[in-house]
Structures are given as C-alpha cells and as structure tokens.
Scaffold this active site. Sequence first.
Site, PDB file in Angstrom:
ATOM      1  N   ARG A 290      -9.932   4.212   2.135  1.00  0.00           N
ATOM      2  CA  ARG A 290     -10.611   3.431   1.372  1.00  0.00           C
ATOM      3  C   ARG A 290     -10.234   3.693  -0.161  1.00  0.00           C
ATOM      4  O   ARG A 290     -11.143   4.324  -0.953  1.00  0.00           O
ATOM      5  CB  ARG A 290     -12.159   3.917   1.715  1.00  0.00           C
ATOM      6  CG  ARG A 290     -12.442   5.448   1.521  1.00  0.00           C
ATOM      7  CD  ARG A 290     -14.074   5.767   1.433  1.00  0.00           C
ATOM      8  NE  ARG A 290     -14.154   7.060   1.220  1.00  0.00           N
ATOM      9  CZ  ARG A 290     -14.427   7.889   2.407  1.00  0.00           C
ATOM     10  NH1 ARG A 290     -14.581   7.288   3.605  1.00  0.00           N
ATOM     11  NH2 ARG A 290     -14.902   9.167   2.360  1.00  0.00           N
TER      12      ARG A 290
ATOM     13  N   SER B 158       1.623   2.459   8.538  1.00  0.00           N
ATOM     14  CA  SER B 158       1.027   3.595   9.460  1.00  0.00           C
ATOM     15  C   SER B 158       2.006   4.266  10.330  1.00  0.00           C
ATOM     16  O   SER B 158       2.178   5.473  10.427  1.00  0.00           O
ATOM     17  CB  SER B 158      -0.193   3.201  10.020  1.00  0.00           C
ATOM     18  OG  SER B 158      -1.117   2.650   9.270  1.00  0.00           O
TER      19      SER B 158
ATOM     20  N   GLY C  17      -0.351  -2.026  13.102  1.00  0.00           N
ATOM     21  CA  GLY C  17       0.022  -1.087  14.666  1.00  0.00           C
ATOM     22  C   GLY C  17       1.335  -1.077  15.057  1.00  0.00           C
ATOM     23  O   GLY C  17       1.712  -0.900  16.348  1.00  0.00           O
TER      24      GLY C  17
ATOM     25  N   GLY D  64       0.804  -1.279   0.183  1.00  0.00           N
ATOM     26  CA  GLY D  64       0.143   0.098   0.186  1.00  0.00           C
ATOM     27  C   GLY D  64       0.756   1.256  -0.117  1.00  0.00           C
ATOM     28  O   GLY D  64       0.467   2.227  -0.514  1.00  0.00           O
TER      29      GLY D  64
ATOM     30  N   SER E 172      -8.600  -6.672   1.478  1.00  0.00           N
ATOM     31  CA  SER E 172      -8.671  -5.431   1.347  1.00  0.00           C
ATOM     32  C   SER E 172     -10.322  -5.107   1.483  1.00  0.00           C
ATOM     33  O   SER E 172     -11.171  -5.723   0.782  1.00  0.00           O
ATOM     34  CB  SER E 172      -8.352  -4.721  -0.139  1.00  0.00           C
ATOM     35  OG  SER E 172      -7.102  -4.556  -0.122  1.00  0.00           O
TER      36      SER E 172
ATOM     37  N   ASN F 269      -3.923 -11.227  -1.916  1.00  0.00           N
ATOM     38  CA  ASN F 269      -4.608 -10.197  -0.894  1.00  0.00           C
ATOM     39  C   ASN F 269      -6.240 -10.450  -1.274  1.00  0.00           C
ATOM     40  O   ASN F 269      -6.748  -9.991  -2.012  1.00  0.00           O
ATOM     41  CB  ASN F 269      -4.268  -8.978  -1.166  1.00  0.00           C
ATOM     42  CG  ASN F 269      -5.036  -7.687  -0.589  1.00  0.00           C
ATOM     43  OD1 ASN F 269      -5.878  -8.269   0.444  1.00  0.00           O
ATOM     44  ND2 ASN F 269      -5.131  -6.411  -1.142  1.00  0.00           N
TER      45      ASN F 269
HETATM   46  C1  LIG Z   1      -3.086   3.726   2.682  1.00  0.00           C
HETATM   47  C2  LIG Z   1      -3.127   2.266   2.825  1.00  0.00           C
HETATM   48  C3  LIG Z   1      -2.866   1.785   1.570  1.00  0.00           C
HETATM   49  C4  LIG Z   1      -2.855   0.262   1.830  1.00  0.00           C
HETATM   50  N1  LIG Z   1      -2.868  -0.653   0.768  1.00  0.00           N
HETATM   51  C5  LIG Z   1      -2.973  -2.058   0.804  1.00  0.00           C
HETATM   52  C6  LIG Z   1      -3.063  -2.888  -0.319  1.00  0.00           C
HETATM   53  O1  LIG Z   1      -3.106  -2.505  -1.416  1.00  0.00           O
HETATM   54  N2  LIG Z   1      -3.109  -4.044  -0.273  1.00  0.00           N
HETATM   55  C7  LIG Z   1      -2.801  -4.734   0.983  1.00  0.00           C
HETATM   56  O2  LIG Z   1      -2.966  -6.053   1.021  1.00  0.00           O
HETATM   57  N3  LIG Z   1      -2.900  -4.119   1.973  1.00  0.00           N
HETATM   58  C8  LIG Z   1      -2.960  -2.661   2.131  1.00  0.00           C
HETATM   59  N4  LIG Z   1      -2.736  -2.077   3.167  1.00  0.00           N
HETATM   60  C9  LIG Z   1      -2.751  -2.539   4.482  1.00  0.00           C
HETATM   61  C10 LIG Z   1      -1.080  -2.826   4.953  1.00  0.00           C
HETATM   62  O3  LIG Z   1      -0.423  -3.538   4.027  1.00  0.00           O
HETATM   63  C11 LIG Z   1      -1.294  -3.256   6.269  1.00  0.00           C
HETATM   64  O4  LIG Z   1      -1.739  -4.475   6.357  1.00  0.00           O
HETATM   65  C12 LIG Z   1      -2.028  -2.462   7.580  1.00  0.00           C
HETATM   66  O5  LIG Z   1      -2.104  -1.060   7.225  1.00  0.00           O
HETATM   67  C13 LIG Z   1      -1.833  -2.519   8.884  1.00  0.00           C
HETATM   68  O6  LIG Z   1      -0.387  -2.153   8.918  1.00  0.00           O
HETATM   69  P1  LIG Z   1      -0.290  -0.733   9.741  1.00  0.00           P
HETATM   70  O7  LIG Z   1      -0.906  -0.710  10.973  1.00  0.00           O
HETATM   71  O8  LIG Z   1       1.299  -0.756  10.109  1.00  0.00           O
HETATM   72  O9  LIG Z   1      -0.191   0.319   8.740  1.00  0.00           O
HETATM   73  C14 LIG Z   1      -2.911  -0.438   2.940  1.00  0.00           C
HETATM   74  C15 LIG Z   1      -2.714   0.184   4.200  1.00  0.00           C
HETATM   75  C16 LIG Z   1      -2.762   1.832   4.002  1.00  0.00           C
HETATM   76  C17 LIG Z   1      -2.754   2.462   5.201  1.00  0.00           C
END
Ligand SMILES: Cc1cc2nc3c(=O)[nH]c(=O)nc-3n(C[C@H](O)[C@H](O)[C@H](O)COP(=O)(O)O)c2cc1C
Length: 363
Positions: free
Chosen positions: A111, A316, A294, A62, A173, A170
């Site tokens: 989203r 994040s 997280g 992402g 999503s 994936n």
């Molecule tokens: C802006 C954004 C876009 C994301 N796009 C994808 C994606 O395209 N495919 C996917 O499997 N996860 C996607 N994720 C999820 C992240 O890979 C991750 O699993 C999730 O954010 C939890 O990790 P974090 O709390 O460290 O962000 C996205 C997350 C964010 C915030």
Amino acid sequence: MISLFDRLLAPLLRTLDPELAHALALAALKRAPLPRPAADSERLRMQAFGLTFPNPVGIAAGFDKHAEVPDALLRLGFGFVEVGGVTPQPQPGNPRPRLFRLDADQAVINRLGLNSEGVAAVAARLAARAGAGGIVGINIGANKDTVDRTADYVACIEALAPHVSFLTVNVSSPNTPGLRNLQQAAALDELLARVIDARERTAVGAARKPVLLKIAPDLSLGDLDDVVGVARRHRIDGMIVGNTTISRPNLREAEKAKEQGGLSGRPLFALSTRMLAETYVRAEGAFPLIGAGGIDSGAAAFAKIKAGASLVQLYSGLIFRGIGLVGSIKSDLLDFLRIGRMESLAEAVGRDAAEVTAQPWPG
Ligand SMILES: Cc1cc2nc3c(=O)[nH]c(=O)nc-3n(C[C@H](O)[C@H](O)[C@H](O)COP(=O)(O)O)c2cc1C
C-alpha cells in the site's frame, strides 16, 4: 554476475524489512558493473504498438518508481522496462510499514500509495539517458490530493512523452483513494479523450508515443465490457492486465493477508490470467495486451501469452526467484516454441483465450 547476485545477495535481502531490501537491491543495481547481455534469439522478438521488443519479458511498474536504474534492468536481460508510477508533484505515499512479503504464499501486499519523486525528477533522469536505446516506458498516475485527476495525467504526458518509448495510464492502483473510479465508463471516456489529445500535441514534430491503459484484475465482466469498449473507441495502443488485486485468494499467511493494499505474486496468477483472456476476447485484435500478475516461471509466462498477452511483465517473482528468473523464462519460452513446433511467439498469442474464459471462475 546475475548468479552471484542471486546466490549471495538475494537470500540476505529476503531476511530484511521488504522496503529496506528493495532500497538495497536498487543500490546494488546502480553500482553493479553489469555486462551487456547476449543478444536474444530472433524467435523471442515481438512487434507491438509499433515497437520491436527483443524479447517479451518486461519489468512491471513499481520496481523502479523514480527511473533510477532502467539501463541496469535492460542489462539484466529484460526486453523492456516500465518505470514509475510517477505523479506530477512529489508525494511521500502512505506511512510505513506499507510493503509486506508473504513468504509462504510467494506473494506481496503493498500500500505504497504512489510514492513519487515527481515528474520533474523522473523526466530529468530519463532525459539524461537519451540515446541509450532499449524500450523504456513510464507509468503515470495522479497525486493523492489533486482536484483534477485527469489534468495530472495530461501533465505527466506533457513532461515525459519526449523521453519514453510508451506511456501507461495507471487507473488501477488500489492505494490512491478514488483512482480506480476512473475505470468507470464516463470517467474513462473523458480521461482517454484528454490523454490521447495530450499525446497528439506532444507528438508534433516527433514520434507519437503509444498509450497503454493498465486495469485492475478486480473489475466485473460488465465493467470490463465498458472499459474495452471505451479503449477501442479512443484507439488506445494497448492494455496491461493488470495491476494488484484487493481480493485475498486462499492465502496461508492469514495475519499478513489482513493488511490493506494490493496483492501481487503467485496467488494473483489465476485471476489476472482469466481477466487477460476476458480482455483478449473483447479486444478482438484491436490492440495488443501485456499480461502481468504472478509470473514466476517460463510456464507461467507462456500461459499468459496463450491467454492473450503479446508481452508479459513481472515484479513479485523477482523477489522470490531472483534475477536469474528473466533468463530462465526466456530459455523456457524457446523450449515451448520448439515443443509446439512454432516459429515465433506471435503464433501462440491468444491460442487458449477461449478455453480459459470457459473455465469456472478462479476462486
Ligand atoms: C511494491 C509494488 C509497487 C507497485 N507499484 C506500481 C505502480 O506504481 N504502478 C502500477 O501500475 N503498478 C504498480 N505495481 C503493480 C505491478 O506493476 C504489477 O502489475 C503487479 O505487481 C502484478 O505483477 P507481479 O505479480 O509480477 O508482481 C506495484 C507492485 C508492487 C509489488
């Protein structure tokens, strides 16, 4: 260079519209003359899926959806990079605004809806870095308007397998209507059969690429039984636990919390770590897990490892802690090994899984 970025650019980015800030961060990474990072301590090395990871800290899918900066991300010190999610055909994703920063919660709601430049553009970029080294995987999804979702995953594998170290399916999503239904046992069974078949076909005369399954943290434990059972039957190489959550655990930013989409960042930690431990006890060592959700400190990363993760991923946390987070997690992990008198991280994997699953469900 990293501390310069965190001191000057990161505070500025946090005042901007989140999607603009993200575009600027990518532009900076494309141009920054990043030096090669110092070699990681051997004690951080991790073997998983037949690959040797120099350290267990990866950047989650992402951040670099279109494979624009994988090598810059490796230079920031990540042990591996997952680019994507990518869909076979280019698609714009949802209308803006579609990305929200919840500063008081250190969280993000997105989203985006799998906005993608499409598999051809991403494959060309990855092909252009052939031989550059480093572990770079791809996160694959289905187009919103596709009729045969499974065929979309197969198309992505056929186009991308030659150019990547691993492939992540994936099915989690929350922003592509119906996508998460692929986690249901019968649908997942058919999907994984065709995915593994495509992986075997693309491996003729070349290395077989590990296939990982990325799940939602919102599955019921009954559904998780099914998912892990199906994954084991198809002998997939690993699972990522997990994606963003559609739940809204105790958020301070009440207005933004109402935005539709997937929540990530600090408030996701407890739920995703519980689901990780639940997956670990069900997998019974059949395959390794990647923990995501997280992680914003060395302690959080180590907690994931003890809950069952061989590797971790974050996204994040970078927004709130800056890119210095990667180095601080790695040095904290070495400290934890010293304190626990452990030789390597592998010794810590899953140590607390049973204990985590015995706790009250995180609320
Ligand atoms: C802006 C954004 C876009 C994301 N796009 C994808 C994606 O395209 N495919 C996917 O499997 N996860 C996607 N994720 C999820 C992240 O890979 C991750 O699993 C999730 O954010 C939890 O990790 P974090 O709390 O460290 O962000 C996205 C997350 C964010 C915030």
